[in-house]
Design a protein around this motif. Structure first.
Motif, PDB file in Angstrom:
ATOM      1  N   CYS A 239       0.833  -1.212   0.000  1.00  0.00           N
ATOM      2  CA  CYS A 239       0.000   0.000   0.000  1.00  0.00           C
ATOM      3  C   CYS A 239       0.861   1.252   0.000  1.00  0.00           C
ATOM      4  O   CYS A 239       0.556   2.241  -0.660  1.00  0.00           O
ATOM      5  N   THR A 240       1.963   1.197   0.767  1.00  0.00           N
ATOM      6  CA  THR A 240       2.849   2.352   0.864  1.00  0.00           C
ATOM      7  C   THR A 240       3.499   2.655  -0.481  1.00  0.00           C
ATOM      8  O   THR A 240       3.680   3.812  -0.865  1.00  0.00           O
ATOM      9  N   GLU A 241       3.841   1.588  -1.209  1.00  0.00           N
ATOM     10  CA  GLU A 241       4.570   1.751  -2.457  1.00  0.00           C
ATOM     11  C   GLU A 241       3.654   1.962  -3.659  1.00  0.00           C
ATOM     12  O   GLU A 241       4.115   2.159  -4.777  1.00  0.00           O
ATOM     13  N   LYS A 242       2.346   1.878  -3.410  1.00  0.00           N
ATOM     14  CA  LYS A 242       1.398   2.066  -4.505  1.00  0.00           C
ATOM     15  C   LYS A 242       1.598   3.437  -5.140  1.00  0.00           C
ATOM     16  O   LYS A 242       1.655   4.461  -4.458  1.00  0.00           O
ATOM     17  N   LYS A 243       1.689   3.442  -6.438  1.00  0.00           N
ATOM     18  CA  LYS A 243       1.969   4.687  -7.153  1.00  0.00           C
ATOM     19  C   LYS A 243       0.805   5.655  -7.041  1.00  0.00           C
ATOM     20  O   LYS A 243      -0.354   5.282  -7.217  1.00  0.00           O
ATOM     21  N   GLU A 244       1.121   6.905  -6.738  1.00  0.00           N
ATOM     22  CA  GLU A 244       0.086   7.928  -6.619  1.00  0.00           C
ATOM     23  C   GLU A 244      -0.538   8.196  -7.979  1.00  0.00           C
ATOM     24  O   GLU A 244       0.150   8.291  -8.992  1.00  0.00           O
ATOM     25  N   GLU A 245      -1.848   8.305  -7.991  1.00  0.00           N
ATOM     26  CA  GLU A 245      -2.555   8.604  -9.228  1.00  0.00           C
ATOM     27  C   GLU A 245      -2.598  10.105  -9.457  1.00  0.00           C
ATOM     28  O   GLU A 245      -2.847  10.881  -8.536  1.00  0.00           O
ATOM     29  N   ALA A 246      -2.355  10.505 -10.691  1.00  0.00           N
ATOM     30  CA  ALA A 246      -2.396  11.918 -11.039  1.00  0.00           C
ATOM     31  C   ALA A 246      -3.842  12.367 -11.198  1.00  0.00           C
ATOM     32  O   ALA A 246      -4.747  11.568 -11.438  1.00  0.00           O
ATOM     33  N   THR A 247      -4.051  13.665 -11.062  1.00  0.00           N
ATOM     34  CA  THR A 247      -5.363  14.219 -11.367  1.00  0.00           C
ATOM     35  C   THR A 247      -5.581  14.143 -12.878  1.00  0.00           C
ATOM     36  O   THR A 247      -4.661  13.842 -13.645  1.00  0.00           O
ATOM     37  N   LEU A 248      -6.783  14.461 -13.312  1.00  0.00           N
ATOM     38  CA  LEU A 248      -7.096  14.441 -14.741  1.00  0.00           C
ATOM     39  C   LEU A 248      -6.161  15.361 -15.522  1.00  0.00           C
ATOM     40  O   LEU A 248      -5.791  15.074 -16.668  1.00  0.00           O
ATOM     41  N   SER A 249      -5.738  16.451 -14.890  1.00  0.00           N
ATOM     42  CA  SER A 249      -4.835  17.416 -15.540  1.00  0.00           C
ATOM     43  C   SER A 249      -3.367  17.022 -15.435  1.00  0.00           C
ATOM     44  O   SER A 249      -2.496  17.725 -15.952  1.00  0.00           O
TER      45      SER A 249
ATOM     46  N   GLY B 149     -14.750  16.836 -27.626  1.00  0.00           N
ATOM     47  CA  GLY B 149     -14.868  16.062 -26.398  1.00  0.00           C
ATOM     48  C   GLY B 149     -13.556  15.808 -25.691  1.00  0.00           C
ATOM     49  O   GLY B 149     -13.532  15.157 -24.635  1.00  0.00           O
ATOM     50  N   LYS B 150     -12.450  16.312 -26.238  1.00  0.00           N
ATOM     51  CA  LYS B 150     -11.153  16.129 -25.602  1.00  0.00           C
ATOM     52  C   LYS B 150     -11.038  17.017 -24.376  1.00  0.00           C
ATOM     53  O   LYS B 150     -11.252  18.230 -24.449  1.00  0.00           O
ATOM     54  N   MET B 151     -10.671  16.410 -23.234  1.00  0.00           N
ATOM     55  CA  MET B 151     -10.519  17.186 -22.010  1.00  0.00           C
ATOM     56  C   MET B 151      -9.271  18.058 -22.105  1.00  0.00           C
ATOM     57  O   MET B 151      -8.175  17.570 -22.445  1.00  0.00           O
ATOM     58  N   THR B 152      -9.457  19.343 -21.796  1.00  0.00           N
ATOM     59  CA  THR B 152      -8.440  20.363 -22.072  1.00  0.00           C
ATOM     60  C   THR B 152      -8.259  21.261 -20.864  1.00  0.00           C
ATOM     61  O   THR B 152      -9.236  21.753 -20.291  1.00  0.00           O
ATOM     62  N   ASP B 153      -7.007  21.488 -20.474  1.00  0.00           N
ATOM     63  CA  ASP B 153      -6.696  22.391 -19.355  1.00  0.00           C
ATOM     64  C   ASP B 153      -6.623  23.815 -19.894  1.00  0.00           C
ATOM     65  O   ASP B 153      -5.780  24.120 -20.746  1.00  0.00           O
ATOM     66  N   VAL B 154      -7.468  24.701 -19.375  1.00  0.00           N
ATOM     67  CA  VAL B 154      -7.590  26.039 -19.961  1.00  0.00           C
ATOM     68  C   VAL B 154      -6.989  27.149 -19.095  1.00  0.00           C
ATOM     69  O   VAL B 154      -7.131  28.331 -19.416  1.00  0.00           O
ATOM     70  N   VAL B 155      -6.309  26.801 -17.986  1.00  0.00           N
ATOM     71  CA  VAL B 155      -5.657  27.838 -17.177  1.00  0.00           C
ATOM     72  C   VAL B 155      -4.174  27.539 -17.011  1.00  0.00           C
ATOM     73  O   VAL B 155      -3.750  26.385 -17.007  1.00  0.00           O
TER      74      VAL B 155
END
Length: 374
Positions: A17-27, A75-81
């Motif tokens: 559990c400790t070594e489980k890779k952190e998941e990134a946010t959608l961005s 429909g492509k998710m896009t970071d706008v800031v």
């Protein structure tokens, strides 16, 4: 032997559990890169999501909108800031990406104003003037954060009497809400124990293409018949001239690049658009104040506010900067639409007042709504 086996298995599970890779946010942001401590207060990254899969990431360092993922016309998710992907870069860089601005957004001439017969002196951090509350404004403070639900974050801050020279202990609450119609709704409230001036805003830098390209191809419109022209140091002259017949007439949509380099006095002074428009909405939050559209992505930004003005800034003073996930931001790589009272109001008696007295509650609201144009 059985107990030993169980202990070994428990340790293996714990390590896994400790070594489980952190998941990134959608961005693509990593929450751990925002876990830090600034001036003795903890920082973090908070994630809001709505029913459409839109995601907003906010850090309590400066109350900053770090990323905003919305769909483009395909429909492509896009970071706008624009922003950074870690707290250290925000702390070590003199900038306002996505930040809450105060105690007074925009400029106060010569860093001075008089209220109830007392003259107050503020930091002079922009051509001899006070800009955005000074170099240690609210964009550099760690706000107390409380995630209300999956779609709302409450930030609070106590601005002490004398902070950056401003009078009064000011208690501030800002709630970011990601609505199901894909809007960031920012609601501000503040009270004071002494007469003071308050002008809060958000300083998000938008690029609706989702790239690092210039925003000069974006289309802009502002629902305003007049604006506040400025002098050579970008302080309002006090006049409220009509936009009619000038490049400041944005009542009908225009491509930003069409007139941004015109030999027009105000555009020369601002090195492009960097002015406050006097909105026709008269404080009606349901009336469109401004709109920007990127023809390539189809993403549209609509702005609604109860404020009397909006500052349209076309990134004229931006220089090369390394942003999120290796991105490079360049000159005019973003635009800002900062809802506000007018610049230098404490020194301009004909402008709508920004004075807040004990017993009164300052309230301001800004809605950034993202839609798609086919």
């Amino acid at each position: 032997m059985k107990k030993l086996f169980m202990a070994v298995m428990a340790m293996a599970v714990l390590l896994s559990c400790t070594e489980k890779k952190e998941e990134a946010t959608l961005s693509g942001l990593m929450k751990t890169n925002f876990v830090s401590e600034v001036e003795g207060k903890p920082t973090a990254l908070y994630v809001l999501k709505n029913m459409n899969g839109v995601e907003a990431c906010i850090t309590n360092y400066g109350g900053r909108l770090v990323s905003l993922m919305v769909p483009d016309r395909n429909g492509k998710m896009t970071d706008v800031v624009l922003g950074y992907d870690n707290i250290a870069q925000y702390v070590n860089t003199d900038g306002n990406y996505g930040a809450l601005i105060g105690r007074y957004g925009n400029r106060i001439a010569q860093g001075k104003f008089t209220l109830d017969g007392t003259e107050y002196t503020l930091p002079q951090n922009n051509n001899g003037h006070c800009l955005h509350g000074g170099p240690k404004g609210y964009h550099t403070r760690v706000w107390d954060a409380k995630q209300l639900n999956d779609q709302a974050l409450e930030l609070t801050y106590l601005s002490p009497d004398g902070e950056a020279g401003f009078p009064g202990n000011v208690t501030i609450k800002v709630v970011y809400t990601l609505t199901n119609d894909n809007a960031i709704d920012i609601a501000y409230e503040a009270t004071t124990d002494k007469s003071t001036v308050i002008n809060l805003t958000n300083h998000s830098y938008f690029n609706l293409s989702g790239t690092t390209a210039s925003i000069v191809d974006h289309v802009i419109s502002i629902n305003a018949d007049t604006y506040t022209p400025v002098d050579d140091l970008l302080i309002p002259t006090g006049e409220l001239p009509s936009v009619e017949g000038t490049p400041m007439d944005l009542r009908n949509p225009i491509v930003i690049g069409d007139h941004i380099n015109d030999d027009f006095d105000q555009l020369v002074k601002g090195k492009g658009y960097d002015h406050n428009w006097v909105l026709n909405a008269n404080g009606n939050i349901n009336t469109l104040a401004a709109k920007a559209v990127c023809p390539k992505s189809g993403i549209s930004l609509e702005v609604y506010t109860n404020e009397p003005g909006v500052q349209f800034y076309s990134g004229n003073f931006m220089t090369e900067d390394k942003g999120k996930l290796g991105a490079t931001y360049n000159h005019r790589g973003a635009l800002c639409l900062e809802t506000q009272h007018y610049p230098d109001t404490p020194n301009q008696p004909n402008f709508p007042t920004t004075t807040v007295n004990p017993g009164e509650t300052y309230k301001s609201r800004c809605i950034y709504k993202l839609t798609v144009e086919k």
